[in-house]
Design a protein around this motif. Structure first.
Motif, PDB file in Angstrom:
ATOM      1  N   ARG A  78       0.847  -1.180  -0.025  1.00 18.12           N
ATOM      2  CA  ARG A  78       0.023  -0.050  -0.028  1.00 18.12           C
ATOM      3  C   ARG A  78       1.027   1.251  -0.213  1.00 18.12           C
ATOM      4  O   ARG A  78       1.827   1.399   0.749  1.00 18.12           O
ATOM      5  N   ASP A 113      -5.784  -6.794   9.736  1.00 16.91           N
ATOM      6  CA  ASP A 113      -6.278  -5.828   8.550  1.00 16.91           C
ATOM      7  C   ASP A 113      -7.291  -6.394   7.980  1.00 16.91           C
ATOM      8  O   ASP A 113      -7.564  -7.641   7.689  1.00 16.91           O
ATOM      9  N   LYS A 304     -10.959   9.693   8.701  1.00 17.92           N
ATOM     10  CA  LYS A 304     -10.866   8.729   7.673  1.00 17.92           C
ATOM     11  C   LYS A 304     -11.143   7.356   8.091  1.00 17.92           C
ATOM     12  O   LYS A 304     -10.730   7.230   9.330  1.00 17.92           O
ATOM     13  N   ALA A 306      -9.518   4.563   7.805  1.00 19.27           N
ATOM     14  CA  ALA A 306      -8.128   3.894   8.351  1.00 19.27           C
ATOM     15  C   ALA A 306      -7.773   4.357   9.570  1.00 19.27           C
ATOM     16  O   ALA A 306      -7.195   3.697  10.329  1.00 19.27           O
ATOM     17  N   GLU A 307      -8.274   5.697   9.900  1.00 22.21           N
ATOM     18  CA  GLU A 307      -8.068   6.055  11.585  1.00 22.21           C
ATOM     19  C   GLU A 307      -9.080   5.160  12.343  1.00 22.21           C
ATOM     20  O   GLU A 307      -8.517   4.915  13.632  1.00 22.21           O
ATOM     21  N   GLU A 309      -9.703   2.160  11.889  1.00 20.69           N
ATOM     22  CA  GLU A 309      -9.131   0.569  12.165  1.00 20.69           C
ATOM     23  C   GLU A 309      -7.798   0.845  12.671  1.00 20.69           C
ATOM     24  O   GLU A 309      -7.596  -0.319  13.482  1.00 20.69           O
TER      25      GLU A 309
END
Length: 451
Positions: A78, A113, A304, A306-307, A309
């Protein structure tokens, strides 16, 4: 194709130590059934020791470019983050302990993940009870390629780069006698992202994803994905997103279920997630507005996804404190958050049936009202329906019964620790394998769709 950077990970070392994906030779080990579910109370379920027929799986020993080499290049998977820490422990990631004030139990919790299912599934398959080294005896053939990791690393490259390894894999399979015997109709693979990431229709670089699942040869196979197109099921089967919980035994599951039952639910409902740019008339915007205005709603809002997670403790604290967890559509119709909420015993509230009901039929009850609530998104955006009022009208006895059903669902929605030699309950992996085997058997009997 881009040349990946090289790094050594715990996952790579474990594969080198444990050996090949399949046993050599044609002799299969004893094959037994697994208990249907974890006991909710009373005596623990035990493994059913009746021998099984027609459940043997042959696993290809693929060239490493299709799996292990991708892991070795984990720093390049990524553009915005180093994925190497997530490769540890057979794709489970690092153990979770004290995270944001939430102390996770010492067993079974990892920073996993959501797109690591390819790795987890392959590792688990290597401990599958019913391996065979004889493809003629196999009921199905597993292709242990890391389609999700490969597809994800090149999503922003040219279509030629995105498709290169998938086309290479198809060419490799086409040369195999196992493939030629059925044209791949008894083959299956895991592509642990939503199907939309693999259904590109054109070769234009502006079109999203790879064309893996649109390659004619792959359409003959069965693909396990995190979300299907409900209107074009084709060869895709939806399986649960990986969560942070990977129990090694049924006892681990029961211990967590008991904790989930005993939690104090201070909020009627809650939302965990980020805002989406655009109109404030979307259901997500209405959720943020209604939740923010209610004293009965808990919220963990991040800039976001991702924050969110990256803060499993903060998310779990909200879920554990709520009776209902709001699950609007994410980038697509499904969200990993649904499964995280179920782990906490929080009743999911959906705003579209495609967020779960049309996706995970083999893992959830056929009667949605037993374990969830559906408030159509149009009722919220067009008719100003109050989420708080709707949920507040549900009688306490009904809420308690729904919560119990949610807690009962936990074993069928989690992936057991793939390294465990003591898995004694039927988890999401076992259910998925059963569905694949049944589907292949139907195809062999002449049912074209295999459903």
């Amino acid at each position: 194709m881009m040349k990946p950077t090289t790094t050594t990970t715990t996952l790579e070392l474990s594969f080198q130590k444990d050996g090949a994906d399949k046993p050599d030779g044609g002799t299969a080990p004893p094959c037994f059934a697994r208990a249907a579910a974890v006991g909710v109370g009373g005596q623990p379920d035990q493994r059913d020791r009746r021998p099984l027929r027609g459940r043997y799986i042959y696993v290809y020993r693929l060239p490493p470019r299709f799996n292990d080499d991708i892991v070795r290049g984990c720093r390049a998977l990524r553009p915005w983050m180093d994925m190497c820490p997530y490769m540890a422990n057979c794709g489970l990631g690092r153990p979770l302990r004290d995270e944001g004030g939430v102390v996770f139990p010492g067993r079974g919790w990892y920073a996993t993940d959501q797109f690591m299912l390819d790795v987890i599934f392959r590792c688990r398959m290597r401990r599958y009870d019913c391996h065979t080294g004889d493809p003629a005896r196999a009921s199905a053939i597993f292709v242990p390629a890391y389609a999700s990791l490969d597809g994800g690393r090149y999503l922003w490259n040219s279509t030629a780069t995105r498709d290169a390894l998938a086309l290479d894999l198809v060419a490799w399979l086409a040369r195999r006698p196992e493939w030629r015997a059925t044209g791949g109709r008894d083959h299956f693979l895991v592509a642990g992202r939503t199907a939309w990431d693999f259904l590109r229709k054109t070769d234009g670089d502006d079109d999203w994803g790879t064309k893996l699942l649109n390659i004619p040869a792959v359409r003959n196979m069965t693909a396990l994905v995190l979300e299907i197109d409900p209107w074009n099921r084709s060869n895709h089967l939806a399986v649960p997103y990986p969560t942070n919980f990977h129990p090694a035994t049924a006892a681990d599951v029961r211990a967590w279920q008991e904790k989930a039952r005993a939690l104090e639910r201070r909020w009627l409902f809650s939302f965990v997630g980020a805002a989406r740019p655009g109109s404030n008339k979307t259901v997500r915007a209405q959720i943020l507005q209604q939740c923010g205005a209610s004293s009965r709603c808990g919220m963990f809002r991040c800039k976001k996804g991702a924050e969110c997670e990256a803060a499993p403790g903060a998310m779990m604290r909200v879920f554990e404190s709520s009776s209902f967890c709001l699950q609007p559509r994410g980038d697509t119709t499904t969200r990993r958050s649904t499964f995280d909420a179920v782990l906490a015993g929080c009743i999911p509230v959906f705003f579209h049936p495609d967020s779960a009901y049309t996706q995970y039929a083999d893992h959830i009850p056929a009667e949605p009202e037993r374990w969830s609530v559906l408030i159509m998104h149009t009722d919220v955006t067009d008719r100003n329906v109050s989420i708080e009022e709707t949920l507040g009208k549900i009688p306490p006895a009904a809420v308690k019964a729904m919560r119990e059903e949610v807690i009962r669902l936990i074993p069928s929605l989690v992936y057991a620790d793939p390294r465990s030699t003591r898995v004694d309950f039927k988890d999401a992996f076992d259910i998925a394998v059963d569905v694949v085997l049944d589907r292949v058997a139907k195809r062999r009997r002449g049912d074209v769709d295999g459903r």
